[in-house]
Scaffold this motif. Structure first.
Motif, PDB file in Angstrom:
ATOM      1  N   ILE A  94       0.834  -1.212   0.000  1.00 46.88           N
ATOM      2  CA  ILE A  94       0.000   0.000   0.000  1.00 46.88           C
ATOM      3  C   ILE A  94       0.868   1.261   0.000  1.00 46.88           C
ATOM      4  O   ILE A  94       0.481   2.267  -0.586  1.00 46.88           O
ATOM      5  CB  ILE A  94      -1.021  -0.043   1.145  1.00 46.88           C
ATOM      6  CG1 ILE A  94      -2.010  -1.189   0.836  1.00 46.88           C
ATOM      7  CG2 ILE A  94      -1.800   1.271   1.262  1.00 46.88           C
ATOM      8  CD1 ILE A  94      -3.014  -1.481   1.866  1.00 46.88           C
ATOM      9  N   VAL A  95       2.039   1.190   0.593  1.00 48.33           N
ATOM     10  CA  VAL A  95       2.900   2.379   0.528  1.00 48.33           C
ATOM     11  C   VAL A  95       3.352   2.608  -0.925  1.00 48.33           C
ATOM     12  O   VAL A  95       3.439   3.754  -1.390  1.00 48.33           O
ATOM     13  CB  VAL A  95       4.097   2.289   1.513  1.00 48.33           C
ATOM     14  CG1 VAL A  95       5.265   1.522   0.983  1.00 48.33           C
ATOM     15  CG2 VAL A  95       4.570   3.695   1.873  1.00 48.33           C
ATOM     16  N   LEU A  96       3.589   1.542  -1.649  1.00 48.95           N
ATOM     17  CA  LEU A  96       3.957   1.692  -3.065  1.00 48.95           C
ATOM     18  C   LEU A  96       2.760   2.219  -3.863  1.00 48.95           C
ATOM     19  O   LEU A  96       2.910   3.047  -4.758  1.00 48.95           O
ATOM     20  CB  LEU A  96       4.454   0.362  -3.641  1.00 48.95           C
ATOM     21  CG  LEU A  96       5.844  -0.080  -3.145  1.00 48.95           C
ATOM     22  CD1 LEU A  96       6.180  -1.472  -3.644  1.00 48.95           C
ATOM     23  CD2 LEU A  96       6.926   0.894  -3.595  1.00 48.95           C
ATOM     24  N   LEU A  97       1.588   1.729  -3.497  1.00 49.60           N
ATOM     25  CA  LEU A  97       0.367   2.207  -4.163  1.00 49.60           C
ATOM     26  C   LEU A  97       0.207   3.723  -3.947  1.00 49.60           C
ATOM     27  O   LEU A  97      -0.095   4.463  -4.874  1.00 49.60           O
ATOM     28  CB  LEU A  97      -0.823   1.458  -3.573  1.00 49.60           C
ATOM     29  CG  LEU A  97      -2.184   1.706  -4.178  1.00 49.60           C
ATOM     30  CD1 LEU A  97      -2.947   0.381  -4.216  1.00 49.60           C
ATOM     31  CD2 LEU A  97      -3.027   2.683  -3.427  1.00 49.60           C
ATOM     32  N   ALA A  99       7.448  14.796  -5.386  1.00 53.89           N
ATOM     33  CA  ALA A  99       6.585  13.655  -5.061  1.00 53.89           C
ATOM     34  C   ALA A  99       7.420  12.482  -4.548  1.00 53.89           C
ATOM     35  O   ALA A  99       7.061  11.829  -3.570  1.00 53.89           O
ATOM     36  CB  ALA A  99       5.796  13.240  -6.296  1.00 53.89           C
ATOM     37  N   ILE A 100       8.547  12.249  -5.190  1.00 49.43           N
ATOM     38  CA  ILE A 100       9.399  11.109  -4.804  1.00 49.43           C
ATOM     39  C   ILE A 100      10.064  11.375  -3.453  1.00 49.43           C
ATOM     40  O   ILE A 100      10.049  10.521  -2.557  1.00 49.43           O
ATOM     41  CB  ILE A 100      10.441  10.824  -5.900  1.00 49.43           C
ATOM     42  CG1 ILE A 100       9.746  10.289  -7.155  1.00 49.43           C
ATOM     43  CG2 ILE A 100      11.487   9.826  -5.407  1.00 49.43           C
ATOM     44  CD1 ILE A 100      10.638  10.207  -8.381  1.00 49.43           C
ATOM     45  N   PRO A 114      10.205   8.066   1.945  1.00 47.82           N
ATOM     46  CA  PRO A 114      10.407   7.519   3.301  1.00 47.82           C
ATOM     47  C   PRO A 114       9.105   7.185   4.030  1.00 47.82           C
ATOM     48  O   PRO A 114       9.135   6.936   5.226  1.00 47.82           O
ATOM     49  CB  PRO A 114      11.157   8.646   4.019  1.00 47.82           C
ATOM     50  CG  PRO A 114      11.086   9.846   3.165  1.00 47.82           C
ATOM     51  CD  PRO A 114      10.312   9.540   1.945  1.00 47.82           C
ATOM     52  N   ALA A 115       7.972   7.191   3.321  1.00 44.91           N
ATOM     53  CA  ALA A 115       6.673   7.026   3.983  1.00 44.91           C
ATOM     54  C   ALA A 115       6.605   5.759   4.836  1.00 44.91           C
ATOM     55  O   ALA A 115       6.056   5.778   5.942  1.00 44.91           O
ATOM     56  CB  ALA A 115       5.556   7.009   2.941  1.00 44.91           C
ATOM     57  N   PHE A 116       7.181   4.685   4.351  1.00 47.43           N
ATOM     58  CA  PHE A 116       7.082   3.421   5.096  1.00 47.43           C
ATOM     59  C   PHE A 116       7.875   3.499   6.399  1.00 47.43           C
ATOM     60  O   PHE A 116       7.396   3.080   7.455  1.00 47.43           O
ATOM     61  CB  PHE A 116       7.572   2.257   4.234  1.00 47.43           C
ATOM     62  CG  PHE A 116       7.313   0.920   4.857  1.00 47.43           C
ATOM     63  CD1 PHE A 116       6.024   0.422   4.919  1.00 47.43           C
ATOM     64  CD2 PHE A 116       8.335   0.165   5.387  1.00 47.43           C
ATOM     65  CE1 PHE A 116       5.758  -0.813   5.503  1.00 47.43           C
ATOM     66  CE2 PHE A 116       8.091  -1.067   5.970  1.00 47.43           C
ATOM     67  CZ  PHE A 116       6.797  -1.556   6.024  1.00 47.43           C
ATOM     68  N   GLN A 127       6.981  14.752  13.496  1.00 49.62           N
ATOM     69  CA  GLN A 127       6.105  15.693  12.784  1.00 49.62           C
ATOM     70  C   GLN A 127       6.075  15.380  11.282  1.00 49.62           C
ATOM     71  O   GLN A 127       5.040  15.442  10.635  1.00 49.62           O
ATOM     72  CB  GLN A 127       6.563  17.156  12.994  1.00 49.62           C
ATOM     73  CG  GLN A 127       6.528  17.604  14.439  1.00 49.62           C
ATOM     74  CD  GLN A 127       5.264  17.176  15.161  1.00 49.62           C
ATOM     75  OE1 GLN A 127       4.155  17.403  14.700  1.00 49.62           O
ATOM     76  NE2 GLN A 127       5.439  16.504  16.295  1.00 49.62           N
ATOM     77  N   TYR A 128       7.247  15.052  10.748  1.00 50.76           N
ATOM     78  CA  TYR A 128       7.329  14.684   9.327  1.00 50.76           C
ATOM     79  C   TYR A 128       6.439  13.463   9.071  1.00 50.76           C
ATOM     80  O   TYR A 128       5.691  13.407   8.088  1.00 50.76           O
ATOM     81  CB  TYR A 128       8.777  14.391   8.936  1.00 50.76           C
ATOM     82  CG  TYR A 128       8.976  14.193   7.444  1.00 50.76           C
ATOM     83  CD1 TYR A 128       9.260  15.268   6.614  1.00 50.76           C
ATOM     84  CD2 TYR A 128       8.857  12.925   6.858  1.00 50.76           C
ATOM     85  CE1 TYR A 128       9.419  15.095   5.246  1.00 50.76           C
ATOM     86  CE2 TYR A 128       9.017  12.739   5.495  1.00 50.76           C
ATOM     87  CZ  TYR A 128       9.301  13.826   4.695  1.00 50.76           C
ATOM     88  OH  TYR A 128       9.457  13.650   3.337  1.00 50.76           O
ATOM     89  N   ALA A 129       6.522  12.507   9.992  1.00 46.91           N
ATOM     90  CA  ALA A 129       5.710  11.286   9.859  1.00 46.91           C
ATOM     91  C   ALA A 129       4.222  11.639   9.815  1.00 46.91           C
ATOM     92  O   ALA A 129       3.463  11.087   9.022  1.00 46.91           O
ATOM     93  CB  ALA A 129       5.995  10.345  11.020  1.00 46.91           C
TER      94      ALA A 129
END
Lengths: 395, 401
Positions: free
Chosen positions: A196-199, A304-305, A310-312, A330-332
């Motif tokens: 889902i993070v890739l999605l 965007a990239i 680092p979202a995961f 906070q970034y998270a």
């Protein structure tokens, strides 16, 4: 009849336009097929069993052999090497490719009989803490069992009421119940989150080129024509078209990837769909905002990239947000996936009723609201591109 | 090989990088940003004070003593008190707590009567790290109680206190986490994440540059500048990246590792030597794959999505022998895999060179393979572009985006 409706015209146009783009083919078909399948294959075994360990039995006694048999009987371990005095323990990890070394000291049995405390030394290769934790857990369990059996033999002759024996040896047994992936299956744990993070990345990247691509391809005038110049029609028409692609990808993940890799879906599918809808919407609108703010596609894509990659790590899935410094936490919180994931785990793993995910739903809605601020800022900043003035022939 | 030609190509590449905002961002801003972001994320290296709920139905001195002892541990923070299990389960479902302890009514009574007095521990296992830490802490406290109870028994049988202590724990266990003394998350992941960042930024940057060459039709001009010599072309094209990423590698080993308190147990020069080999192989592979991209945007989109699979396939977080054979073969074709093995053995474990000879040989093999791929790809491109020789090529000083 639907053609009279501007949003539908934009939607149809966008659907066709996206279908013709190589980027969309790469993002929504080729890359998911390759990466999602690879992720599934990596974790296809699910749980770690039979971790290779080495044993150095410096006692070679009945009790030490009982201990080794207990290790061999455990599903966690596979005793792959028996070390001798010539082996250097520090080198055994790399020499014999083992992840743990059990050292049974000399006079192990004799000391037990003499009632002198003795200690099994366990060395874990903690360059990978997954092994470290598993070995620790099982080694402690096995040793406690051996120790308890020795204690029983030691206490009985001193006179103890049999009904009090268990309570004396282990007065507080801990009955542990793990809910949400009780099998400790890494496949159930990581694949849903990673896919889902890739999605999310795919949806964001595609959306971040929604408008600037029209400008660079000089196709914006046809979008204006299809929407009759209404910005809201353009945005919602494009949003619906991208949603179709995004939900197609969700369908691939949930209906193909999960069954192929035997990943169960717990929880109410309606709640799951609501969360996915909000995640996709937030990312599409945020992507639109970036696309409208940055007329150069390549810069929009860079952002965007950089924002999403680092979202995961920041989602708190593998390393908790509360252990991160303030700035990182906070970034998270500024990434929609972080909040989606919490709601997703509640629904997907804990099977909670929908009211438990309201906080996450609200947070995702805040992202949608913020995305509209970006969109308005982008429209204002690039108003000359958004509202092109038709050239009139000179008199 | 002609140094003058190579220098011309390096200058041309430098101009491209400086004039292309996207490549500049990827090569200069992104690595520093990610070093800071990732490095600071794991700066504490481990979690502490995991929220745990309590359902104390006994309300006794013993239950409070047990809970106080648990709360005193570094890992656990008894943050929520619930009146019943259902309330606690709801707290767990809201993620207010990562687990809860259920102390039943009669806990103290059973404890005093020397009957087993079980407690319940319910864990939210959707995230393994907090769940493991709570489980470990609760069991360690329970084990302390066991030691005390056994000691008390032996003392009651007129055994001297010091002997009673010895009798109470006949077979103990000492677990030593080797190479990562605290078994923490930061030391486990950070060294590899830092190099993954470099790997991916190099890959994206080079892919963008190669795609830009295609877009700007600069590849034909560069081949002409290189006098159609593959070595001239490839050294000229990639030297800038080599120099830049060598600088980053030195920054990582000499500055970032000490700041984050990451160990370098082995020989630093050996480590830098191996990293140079890895970097060269990666540059060649990256250029080879990048040469297939004809659009900068498509190159970025594709490469950006490879970060997670590339990291996971190297076997750092999940053992490679647990993966299917075809995945193992793919992993062994990526220079990052043998490099991570060497980094682990040399930097973290400090083992002798003999234990990673095969990995060095694998890196050499991959370097050779990468060179051959690059060579044949260059020859192919030269041939296909040669068909186009009739058209004059404009001489550009640089290639703006």
């Amino acid at each position: 009849m639907l053609n009279h409706w501007g949003t539908y015209r934009v939607f149809k146009r966008e659907l066709w336009r996206l279908a013709q783009q190589k980027s969309i083919r790469n993002l929504f078909i080729i890359m998911p097929l390759v990466t999602f399948s690879l992720l599934g294959a990596i974790y296809y075994k699910g749980a770690l069993r039979e971790i290779p360990i080495a044993v150095y039995d410096n006692d070679n006694s009945t009790l030490s052999r009982i201990y080794i048999r207990s290790l061999e009987a455990s599903s966690t371990f596979k005793v792959s090497h028996y070390l001798t005095s010539e082996d250097v323990i520090e080198q055994a990890f790399v020499k014999h490719h083992v992840e743990g070394i059990f050292y049974i000291p000399k006079d192990f049995h004799k000391n037990v009989l003499k009632k002198t405390p003795t200690s099994i030394q366990v060395y874990t290769n903690s360059t990978n803490i997954v092994f470290g934790n598993l070995i620790y857990r099982s080694a402690v369990q096995i040793t406690q069992l051996v120790s308890a059996s020795v204690l029983v033999k030691r206490m009985a002759p001193l006179g103890i009421n049999p009904s009090k024996l268990a309570g004396t040896i282990l007065p507080i047994p801990v009955n542990t119940r793990a809910i949400g992936n009780p099998q400790y299956n890494y496949s159930y744990y990581l694949i849903p989150g990673l896919s889902i993070v890739l999605l999310q990345m795919i949806v964001f990247m595609a959306a971040s080129r929604a408008f600037n691509n029209e400008w660079s391809q000089n196709s914006y005038h046809s979008l204006v024509a299809a929407s009759k110049g209404r910005i809201s029609t353009m945005i919602f028409g494009k949003y619906v078209a991208l949603s179709v692609y995004s939900f197609g990808l969700c369908g691939f993940v949930l209906a193909i990837l999960f069954p192929v890799f035997h990943i169960p879906i717990y929880g109410h599918i309606g709640s799951l769909a609501l969360l996915l809808f909000l995640l996709i919407s937030a990312n599409i609108f945020l992507g639109f905002g970036v696309s409208l703010l940055f007329k150069k596609e390549v810069i929009a894509l860079d952002l965007a990239i950089i924002y999403n990659s680092p979202a995961f790590v920041f989602s708190g899935f593998t390393f908790p947000i509360w252990a991160m410094p303030w700035f990182n936490a906070q970034y998270a919180n500024m990434i929609p996936f972080t909040h989606f994931l919490t709601g997703f785990l509640k629904i997907y793993q804990l099977d909670t009723p929908i009211h438990f995910i309201w906080p996450e739903v609200w947070k995702l809605l805040v992202f949608v609201g913020f995305a509209f601020i970006l969109i308005i800022a982008g429209i204002t900043l690039n108003r000359t591109l958004m509202f092109p003035v038709e050239k009139k022939p000179a008199l | 090989m002609n140094l003058k030609i190579i220098w011309q190509l390096i200058q041309k590449e430098a101009l491209l990088v400086l004039n292309d905002k996207s490549i500049f961002l990827v090569l200069f801003a992104a690595p520093i940003f990610y070093f800071f972001l990732m490095g600071s994320t794991y700066v504490k290296k481990d979690e502490e004070n995991v929220s745990v709920g309590v359902v104390d139905l006994d309300h006794s001195q013993s239950s409070r003593a047990f809970l106080n002892k648990l709360n005193a541990t570094q890992k656990v923070n008894l943050s929520h008190t619930y009146t019943n299990a259902l309330e606690a389960k709801n707290g767990l479902s809201r993620f207010d707590v990562q687990g809860y302890i259920n102390i039943p009514n009669g806990f103290e009574k059973k404890l005093r009567s020397k009957a087993p007095s079980p407690i319940g521990l319910v864990l939210n296992n959707t995230r393994f790290l907090p769940s493991n830490d709570i489980n470990k802490a609760v069991n360690l406290v329970a084990l302390d109680y066991a030691q005390d109870s056994r000691k008390a028994f032996f003392k009651s049988k007129n055994i001297a206190p010091e002997l009673a202590e010895d009798y109470a724990d006949p077979v103990s266990i000492a677990v030593h986490a080797v190479y990562n003394a605290n078994n923490n998350y930061g030391d486990f992941l950070l060294p590899f994440i830092l190099f993954l960042i470099l790997h991916q930024m190099l890959f994206i940057g080079l892919a963008e540059s190669a795609a830009s060459d295609h877009e700007q039709k600069a590849i034909k001009r560069d081949f002409q500048t290189s006098k159609h010599n593959v070595l001239n072309y490839i050294i000229g094209k990639t030297s800038l990246y080599f120099i830049l990423f060598m600088a980053y590698i030195l920054l990582v080993f000499l500055v970032v590792f000490p700041i984050l308190d990451l160990p370098i147990q082995g020989n630093l020069f050996q480590l830098i030597g191996v990293t140079t080999l890895f970097l060269t192989a990666t540059i060649l592979y990256s250029w080879f794959f990048a040469s297939f991209f004809t659009s900068q945007l498509r190159a970025m989109e594709v490469v950006a999505l490879t970060s997670y699979p590339i990291f996971l396939i190297t076997g750092i977080t999940w053992p490679i022998n647990q993966m299917p054979l075809f995945v193992q073969y793919i992993a062994n074709l990526i220079p990052l895999k043998p490099f991570f093995v060497i980094l682990k053995k040399l930097a973290l474990m400090g083992t002798e060179t003999s234990f990673f000879y095969t990995d060095i040989i694998q890196l050499f093999g991959l370097l050779l393979g990468a060179y051959l791929l690059v060579y044949f790809r260059c020859r192919y491109l030269q041939k296909t572009i040669a068909d186009d020789t009739a058209k004059p090529v404009p001489i550009l000083e640089n290639s703006p985006n």
